[in-house]
Design an enzyme around this catalytic site. Structure first.
Site, PDB file in Angstrom:
ATOM      1  N   ARG A 162      16.380 -19.790  39.818  1.00  0.00           N
ATOM      2  CA  ARG A 162      15.575 -19.013  40.789  1.00  0.00           C
ATOM      3  C   ARG A 162      16.484 -18.548  41.925  1.00  0.00           C
ATOM      4  O   ARG A 162      17.064 -19.386  42.630  1.00  0.00           O
ATOM      5  CB  ARG A 162      14.458 -19.882  41.343  1.00  0.00           C
ATOM      6  CG  ARG A 162      13.560 -19.213  42.380  1.00  0.00           C
ATOM      7  CD  ARG A 162      12.561 -20.227  42.948  1.00  0.00           C
ATOM      8  NE  ARG A 162      11.783 -20.861  41.895  1.00  0.00           N
ATOM      9  CZ  ARG A 162      11.063 -21.976  42.049  1.00  0.00           C
ATOM     10  NH1 ARG A 162      11.027 -22.585  43.238  1.00  0.00           N
ATOM     11  NH2 ARG A 162      10.391 -22.495  41.039  1.00  0.00           N
ATOM     12  N   HIS A 203      16.093 -25.136  42.025  1.00  0.00           N
ATOM     13  CA  HIS A 203      16.160 -24.099  40.979  1.00  0.00           C
ATOM     14  C   HIS A 203      17.338 -23.153  41.217  1.00  0.00           C
ATOM     15  O   HIS A 203      17.905 -22.608  40.269  1.00  0.00           O
ATOM     16  CB  HIS A 203      14.870 -23.285  40.963  1.00  0.00           C
ATOM     17  CG  HIS A 203      13.714 -23.955  40.285  1.00  0.00           C
ATOM     18  ND1 HIS A 203      13.479 -23.846  38.928  1.00  0.00           N
ATOM     19  CD2 HIS A 203      12.713 -24.721  40.772  1.00  0.00           C
ATOM     20  CE1 HIS A 203      12.379 -24.522  38.609  1.00  0.00           C
ATOM     21  NE2 HIS A 203      11.895 -25.060  39.719  1.00  0.00           N
ATOM     22  N   ASP A 205      11.082 -25.405  35.086  1.00  0.00           N
ATOM     23  CA  ASP A 205       9.672 -25.779  34.998  1.00  0.00           C
ATOM     24  C   ASP A 205       9.265 -25.609  33.544  1.00  0.00           C
ATOM     25  O   ASP A 205       9.418 -24.521  32.972  1.00  0.00           O
ATOM     26  CB  ASP A 205       8.829 -24.897  35.913  1.00  0.00           C
ATOM     27  CG  ASP A 205       9.171 -25.095  37.385  1.00  0.00           C
ATOM     28  OD1 ASP A 205       9.594 -26.206  37.751  1.00  0.00           O
ATOM     29  OD2 ASP A 205       9.023 -24.138  38.163  1.00  0.00           O
ATOM     30  N   GLU A 257       5.657 -33.149  40.592  1.00  0.00           N
ATOM     31  CA  GLU A 257       5.328 -32.013  39.718  1.00  0.00           C
ATOM     32  C   GLU A 257       5.630 -32.392  38.273  1.00  0.00           C
ATOM     33  O   GLU A 257       6.795 -32.541  37.897  1.00  0.00           O
ATOM     34  CB  GLU A 257       6.141 -30.772  40.121  1.00  0.00           C
ATOM     35  CG  GLU A 257       5.867 -30.290  41.542  1.00  0.00           C
ATOM     36  CD  GLU A 257       6.727 -29.107  41.936  1.00  0.00           C
ATOM     37  OE1 GLU A 257       7.665 -28.740  41.188  1.00  0.00           O
ATOM     38  OE2 GLU A 257       6.472 -28.524  43.015  1.00  0.00           O
TER      39      GLU A 257
END
Length: 269
Positions: free
Chosen positions: A106, A151, A158, A240
């Site tokens: 990311r 990220h 993910d 998460e």
């Protein structure tokens, strides 16, 4: 008057020449994106069987629009992380499952986009699905949004599991009625993932991997993903169920900002 006109024309000509020499170079520099280091790869080049549903290229995310820096729906990772994920996929295929990634590398500009959105307290367009029970003023304090993301270092992803044969996930239609991400699987947005108790990017404590309220097949599904990935060097973020980082990280202290695009992986010779 004639002398002044001549001087003015000369100055104008000189100014125009300066603009012509400066502007193109400035534009080129501003439009030049950074490239990925040599050890970043497209996941598809390592394992083409892993499903890629790159959510931030689409408006189906907690912001409600395509996120800055996501130019193509591809998963980019450091090579060691991609190779470890390939090993996990080989194990899971034998059990009748496939991995599916929602996000991989990311860029920092995407993280900056998240921060700008979180600071705009009037924008709650996607609250009904992604954070129904969380006051938007709490997103930073509760750790849902931060100025830096693992990220951006290239070894975090993910991920979820899909039972084979994989059925397609229908596209999201902006403006459709939103259902809480922790609603029963048959009620929330349809996803071909097996039931993990919540949807992806669900800002709720029910997303904590080992939340005691998640039991039965939902817990078993989370533990299958966790056990497989942790056995190959990945570490789960406890808050998460979908978030994993391959360790040791190739770039533990660097936050990259090259776009998510195939061109980012093509280095000049």
């Amino acid at each position: 008057m004639t002398r002044l006109t001549t001087v003015a024309r000369a100055l104008l000509t000189t100014f125009a020449a300066l603009l012509a020499s400066i502007t193109p170079g400035t534009t080129a520099r501003a439009g030049t994106d950074p490239k990925a280091p040599e050890d970043f790869v497209a996941l598809r080049s390592v394992d083409p069987t892993i499903i890629q549903e790159m959510r931030y290229v689409t408006p189906h995310n907690f912001v409600g629009e395509r996120i800055d820096g996501y130019r193509q729906p591809i998963c980019i990772l450091t090579r060691p992380a991609a190779q470890a994920l390939h090993k996990a996929q080989r194990q899971l295929l034998r059990k009748g499952y496939t991995l599916k990634v929602y996000d991989c590398y990311r860029p920092q500009r995407a993280v900056d986009h998240f921060v700008r959105w979180a600071e705009d307290l009037d924008d709650e367009a996607m609250k009904g699905e992604f954070y129904p029970n969380v006051d938007k003023t709490r997103l930073f304090a509760d750790g849902y949004i931060a100025a830096k993301s693992g990220h951006s270092r290239g070894s975090t992803l993910d991920v979820t599991l899909v039972r084979l044969p994989a059925k397609p996930t229908r596209p999201y239609h902006p403006g459709e009625t939103l259902v809480p991400c922790f609603a029963p699987q048959g009620e929330r947005f349809p996803d071909n993932s097996i039931d993990m108790g919540t949807g992806f990017d669900c800002f709720d404590t029910l997303s904590h991997t080992l939340d005691p309220r998640i039991q039965g097949h939902q817990r078993a599904n989370r533990l299958l993903l966790k056990g497989t990935l942790e056995g190959l060097g990945f570490v789960n973020l406890a808050e998460e169920w979908w978030h994993y980082t391959f360790k040791p990280e190739a770039h533990p202290d660097t936050y990259f900002d090259f776009p998510v695009a195939r061109k980012s992986l093509t280095r000049a010779h």
